[in-house]
Design a protein around this motif. Sequence first.
Motif, short mmCIF file in Angstrom:
data_model
loop_
_atom_site.label_atom_id
_atom_site.label_comp_id
_atom_site.label_asym_id
_atom_site.label_seq_id
_atom_site.Cartn_x
_atom_site.Cartn_y
_atom_site.Cartn_z
N GLU A 224 54.10 -13.33 59.44
CA GLU A 224 53.03 -12.36 59.21
C GLU A 224 51.62 -13.11 59.18
N ASN B 180 52.21 -6.71 52.69
CA ASN B 180 52.70 -6.28 53.95
C ASN B 180 54.35 -6.75 54.07
N SER C 204 47.21 -9.15 50.38
CA SER C 204 47.28 -8.26 51.64
C SER C 204 48.61 -8.66 52.48
N GLU D 258 57.61 -4.40 54.43
CA GLU D 258 58.33 -4.59 55.53
C GLU D 258 59.79 -4.97 55.23
#
Length: 793
Positions: free
Chosen positions: A256, A105, A101, A109
Amino acid sequence: MALLPNNNLSNDNSEDFNFNLKKTLSVYLKQWKWFVLSLLISFVLTYISLRYTTPKYLAVAKIMLLDDKDNSAGALKDLSIFSEKEDAMVEDEIEVIKSRSFLRNIVKELTLNVRYYVKGRIYESELYKNTPIVVNFIESDSIINNTNFNFYVEILSATDFNYRTKEDGTAKRHAFGETIPTSFGGIIITPKKENIENSVGSNIRINIVKAESLAESLKDRISIAPIKKSSKVVQVSLVDPVIEKAKDIVNTLIHEYNDFAIQKKNEISKSTADFIDERVELIASDLVNVDDSIVRFKTGNKITDVASEAGQFLNSSVANEQQLDATKMQLSQLNFVKETLGDDSAKYSSIPSNLGAGDPAISALSARYNQLLETRRTLLKSAGEQHPNVLQLNQSIANVRQDLQQSINNSSKSLRIQIGSLESQSRRINSKILGVPGQERRLRSIERSQGIKESLYLYLLEKREEATISLTATSPSAKIIDEAYNSAGGPISPNKQIAYASAIFLGLLIPFLIFYTKNLLDTKIHNKEDLEKEIKNITVLGEIPKVKGNNVLVKRNDRSILSESFRIIRTNFDYIKRARKVENYDNVIFVTSTINGEGKSFFSMNMALTLANTDKRVLLIGADIRNPKLILGLDSQNKKDLAKVGLTEYLVDKSIIVGEAINTYEINGNKLDVLLSGKVPPNPAELLMSDRMKPLFDKVSEQYDYVIVDTAPSMLVTDTLLFSQYAGHTIYMTRADYTETRILNFAKELHAENKLNGMMLVVNDVKQSNFGYGAKYGYYGAKEKKGFFRRRT
């Protein structure tokens, strides 16, 4: 000495080892040209590989994983169900950081699923931030993130470009900003003004990959590990051809993770606060119910303090028991006196004077009674029992006894009544005492429940405040020690030092393995040393070098290597010949071998010429009548000059004398008598057993200084063994790179069984590089060969 048999070899292991080591090294040093060639090829291939291999860089960052004691989860962390070991915490957090996950991301991004490559002469280079164009998608990200697509853009000018879906496909001209239809929706390609002018003519490949597959690839490539065991400092690293891309991925991954940690802690803090509020309300309600239970219990049992009332009951019980025991003691004493008074035999005995502790009348009567008894005993000392005074005292004593008995009866009744009352009172007190533990237990149970709920109530109020505070003061879970940087200062792959070191290693290893395998599978002898190693108890006379060209026969006054090798053999043979002292046929030398092709005839001819060089009378006999080869050495002779009569004719025709079969030939300046083999007979073995053989050898051994006999191979046929008794000495031929070590066992058997007289060994056809002992240094007086690396002096 080389001429001595090899059965006196040294047993010194260190010498054997040094010798073997030198020999092993020499085997490979002889092939130095191949090693040099292999090194050159390895260096060239390594250079080409380094030149056209895409370099890779290592981006490294260091973070410290922080504890959560002061954050939302820490509100309940001191409970055992929330505690964990630090090692397990670090490992768990590493797995969280590497979760798909997070990586998905990061891909979204940084838009990593859209990659730009510019084509070079050999390989493609990835463009990361300095791309001259940007691809925009009309469809949603959910579709783009699940798409695999590849297309090519050739920038023609600042306004248009060629678009191809295949590298060699048909190009379509488009303008920047124009919508281009694709299988997954339209795309719009726009230029970057700062780069587009310098990129005209560039061919760019745009590769779109699925975000999920790219995240999985990143998971395999990203390395996260603590720098030491049980350390909370973790190193995050990534290898990538673009260092800036690697840095961005590592830094974004850390940010993150921190954002996720803060969000997670806030959610936990809020849910913790809500949970605590609910529990506080429930426990407050439970506390009110517990307080009401205590009030009802004390009111129903008419008590205020169970512990103090229980103490009073215990004191009353002790006092009552003491009084009861004293009363019973008095009753026992009165009963004793009553029994004493009722005994006629002891009617004039004294009684205890303290019986009246509870009744003054009894005490007075007891004292009066004892006083009268004492007066009577005193009177009896001076008067008889019938004396009036004694009789009067007896009457007084009887009256007092009667009064005392009456008083005791009355007092006993009173004491028994008192004892009954005390026992009844004791039962009542004990009943109350027995009821106290049950009351205390029930009260303690209620109070315990009250204490637990009060402590939990206060604990939850405290944690509610902590959770409320943590909502506004949440810290990240990772402290950045070093942001991502290029740890090596340059590319880590390919490593030139390691690459060239590997090239050297492989360049030496490959020819080494080839020659090692070749030597490992080699079953042949190569020089004198190999032969001596296999046969240790037979003298080796010497080695004969490999001869190139047609000059295979020695010449008179010859100084060639071939001639010198035969001179060495001749000298060694003379030394052995003098040491053996053979009586018969001492000058007869048989030349044989194990199999065909080992150089018997070649050796016989040259040995005879070498002996003839010393002006000795030498006879060469061709006794190999199955396959005559001596005639090959006489090719220079005119065929009409060759004798028509040979050994075969002499053995068959008894009319032929020895002199008719022997002819003299001039070979390379030397005169040599030769008895050729003659025609090949149908029965060579039987012919060699002829009774004419002995007269032949008797006569020639007397007439000649040396008789050289070229015989047949000993293992293939039995010819040589049939007349070996005429040999004073036997020279057994072997051939380098031809004779196998396993067939040398036959020569060992012949020597062990004495089937051949005076066996001596010679190695034929030895390469000069394989010469044993000093021969490798060349022959004295021969023209010196200059090596490639040898300096001229």
